[in-house]
Write a protein that holds these residues in place. Structure first.
Motif, PDB file in Angstrom:
ATOM      1  N   LYS A 169       0.837  -1.204   0.000  1.00 40.84           N
ATOM      2  CA  LYS A 169       0.000   0.000   0.000  1.00 40.84           C
ATOM      3  C   LYS A 169       0.870   1.252   0.000  1.00 40.84           C
ATOM      4  O   LYS A 169       0.570   2.232  -0.691  1.00 40.84           O
ATOM      5  CB  LYS A 169      -0.923  -0.007   1.218  1.00 40.84           C
ATOM      6  N   LEU A 170       1.951   1.207   0.766  1.00 39.14           N
ATOM      7  CA  LEU A 170       2.855   2.355   0.812  1.00 39.14           C
ATOM      8  C   LEU A 170       3.542   2.558  -0.539  1.00 39.14           C
ATOM      9  O   LEU A 170       3.707   3.693  -1.005  1.00 39.14           O
ATOM     10  CB  LEU A 170       3.893   2.129   1.912  1.00 39.14           C
ATOM     11  N   ILE A 173       1.201   4.275  -2.946  1.00 41.36           N
ATOM     12  CA  ILE A 173       1.115   5.713  -2.702  1.00 41.36           C
ATOM     13  C   ILE A 173       2.344   6.422  -3.277  1.00 41.36           C
ATOM     14  O   ILE A 173       2.240   7.501  -3.863  1.00 41.36           O
ATOM     15  CB  ILE A 173       0.973   5.984  -1.185  1.00 41.36           C
ATOM     16  N   ARG A 174       3.510   5.795  -3.140  1.00 43.89           N
ATOM     17  CA  ARG A 174       4.745   6.405  -3.663  1.00 43.89           C
ATOM     18  C   ARG A 174       4.673   6.609  -5.171  1.00 43.89           C
ATOM     19  O   ARG A 174       5.215   7.580  -5.715  1.00 43.89           O
ATOM     20  CB  ARG A 174       5.945   5.515  -3.324  1.00 43.89           C
ATOM     21  N   ILE A 183       8.450  10.275   2.434  1.00 44.85           N
ATOM     22  CA  ILE A 183       7.166   9.942   3.050  1.00 44.85           C
ATOM     23  C   ILE A 183       7.321   9.905   4.565  1.00 44.85           C
ATOM     24  O   ILE A 183       8.258   9.292   5.091  1.00 44.85           O
ATOM     25  CB  ILE A 183       6.637   8.591   2.539  1.00 44.85           C
ATOM     26  N   LEU A 185       5.301   8.795   8.022  1.00 45.65           N
ATOM     27  CA  LEU A 185       4.166   8.020   8.541  1.00 45.65           C
ATOM     28  C   LEU A 185       3.607   8.726   9.771  1.00 45.65           C
ATOM     29  O   LEU A 185       4.319   8.932  10.762  1.00 45.65           O
ATOM     30  CB  LEU A 185       4.609   6.604   8.909  1.00 45.65           C
ATOM     31  N   HIS A 263       5.681  14.125   2.086  1.00 44.81           N
ATOM     32  CA  HIS A 263       4.265  13.759   1.989  1.00 44.81           C
ATOM     33  C   HIS A 263       3.922  12.862   3.172  1.00 44.81           C
ATOM     34  O   HIS A 263       4.677  11.942   3.501  1.00 44.81           O
ATOM     35  CB  HIS A 263       3.987  13.028   0.675  1.00 44.81           C
ATOM     36  N   VAL A 265       1.627  10.074   5.059  1.00 42.25           N
ATOM     37  CA  VAL A 265       0.630   9.014   4.993  1.00 42.25           C
ATOM     38  C   VAL A 265       0.049   8.903   6.394  1.00 42.25           C
ATOM     39  O   VAL A 265       0.751   8.548   7.345  1.00 42.25           O
ATOM     40  CB  VAL A 265       1.250   7.682   4.541  1.00 42.25           C
ATOM     41  N   THR A 286      -2.055  11.838   2.565  1.00 40.57           N
ATOM     42  CA  THR A 286      -2.888  10.752   2.053  1.00 40.57           C
ATOM     43  C   THR A 286      -3.426   9.974   3.241  1.00 40.57           C
ATOM     44  O   THR A 286      -2.648   9.563   4.117  1.00 40.57           O
ATOM     45  CB  THR A 286      -2.084   9.807   1.141  1.00 40.57           C
ATOM     46  N   LEU A 288      -4.898   6.761   5.081  1.00 37.71           N
ATOM     47  CA  LEU A 288      -4.856   5.302   4.944  1.00 37.71           C
ATOM     48  C   LEU A 288      -5.643   4.693   6.108  1.00 37.71           C
ATOM     49  O   LEU A 288      -5.144   4.635   7.232  1.00 37.71           O
ATOM     50  CB  LEU A 288      -3.408   4.800   4.947  1.00 37.71           C
TER      51      LEU A 288
END
Length: 353
Positions: A169-170, A173-174, A183, A185, A263, A265, A286, A288
């Motif tokens: 999933k990560l 997104i990348r 990124i 978290l 960015h 997540v 983003t 999640l």
């Protein structure tokens, strides 16, 4: 009188003194120096004076040294009593502790020492005291810990599946971000803090029941909190209620805390205001969602527990404004301790991705 036992010939006084200088065992040092005196031509009486013991004890040292060398002059730990439980019985005990009691069969919903002692008697016909059983359990690595709540309707496979699929999933997104974008978290949750406050454990004399103030009024506020464990930072707002408007404000607060050019997540539960169509999500965030009914995946739950235990519980809040002040002070104290955020929030399954 028995003849003196001769010392072995593969050592001398100088060698024993070198060993004494290197040893960290004070008793071995004393014995080595006593025997070194004999090697240097001294009498057994002189060796006894060096060691501060009798001639018979010097003789015992010589016998031990001849048999095992310098290692023979180190006191060995006595074997003690034979263990009451065998290795197989310990494995059976560990298995029943892990499995927990069966209420219809055992008559209890949690194991106490007295219940386990009865189980040992029923299984092995061994009478064991609670103190001995406690030592056995601790030797097996068990401690009496507070249980973590688990939702009764939780899907048993949801958490392992989420952890397994998280790197994919990560990565997805990348692929939607500009090349080279870092990124971060982040994890988000809300906590209610009110006048009807909690009471935590505290130190008190054994046999007493400590007291703490407990309010019955109902004014409350909500802390919208988010942490980035890898960076040791956080962002929060204290608002009167949980809704889409409040979540929008909190996302803007998180967005401002994200490093320039990075960015975020943001992992969060599936509360209604987290997925509302009216929610305004900044471009550098983003969302999640976590699996439903899986709060143990969210380290912010640990943050709330820590804040309640150390800063927010055992208090009487005079007013709503007082609640706001204490919530803000508690959160600001937390973000002033980046290592604390890392300790509470880092999760190997997430941060190795």
């Amino acid at each position: 009188m028995a003849a003196a036992v001769r010392l072995r010939s593969d050592f001398d006084g100088a060698a024993l003194r070198r060993l004494a200088r290197a040893s960290r065992d004070a008793k071995q040092v004393r014995r080595l120096l006593a025997l070194a005196a004999i090697y240097d031509g001294g009498t057994r009486s002189e060796a006894a004076r060096v060691g501060g013991v009798t001639l018979q004890i010097v003789r015992d040292w010589v016998v031990r040294f001849n048999a095992d060398g310098p290692a023979g002059l180190v006191d060995r730990k006595p074997p003690g009593l034979r263990p009451l439980l065998s290795a197989d019985q310990r494995r059976a005990l560990a298995k029943i502790v892990e499995a927990g009691p069966i209420p219809p069969a055992h008559g209890v919903v949690r194991w106490r020492l007295i219940d386990l002692a009865q189980w040992v008697w029923d299984e092995f016909a061994l009478s064991i005291s609670k103190q001995t059983l406690s030592r056995e359990l601790r030797a097996l690595g068990y401690r009496k810990l507070s249980a973590r709540p688990r939702h009764h309707a939780q899907d048993a496979d949801a958490i392992p599946a989420f952890k397994k699929n998280f790197p994919a999933k990560l990565a997805a997104i990348r692929t939607r971000l500009p090349r080279g974008t870092a990124i971060e978290l982040w994890w988000q949750d809300e906590a209610r803090v009110g006048q009807k406050n909690g009471i935590t454990r505290r130190w008190a004399r054994r046999g007493t029941r400590p007291s703490a103030p407990h309010d019955q009024r109902t004014a409350s506020a909500y802390i919208y909190g988010a942490i980035c464990p890898a960076e040791g930072k956080g962002a929060a707002l204290v608002l009167p209620r949980c809704n889409t408007e409040g979540m929008t404000l909190h996302l803007a607060e998180i967005s401002a805390a994200v490093s320039p050019g990075a960015h975020a997540v943001l992992l969060l539960d599936q509360a209604g205001w987290h997925g509302s169509r009216d929610l305004v999500v900044p471009d550098n965030i983003t969302l999640l969602p976590l699996p439903p009914r899986s709060p143990e995946l969210n380290p912010v739950e640990n943050v709330w527990q820590f804040m309640r235990d150390n800063w927010l519980s055992n208090r009487v809040f005079a007013s709503y404004a007082d609640i706001l002040d204490h919530c803000c002070r508690a959160w600001n104290t937390l973000v002033d301790q980046p290592c604390r955020i890392m300790s509470l929030g880092l999760r190997r399954w997430a941060h190795r991705s």
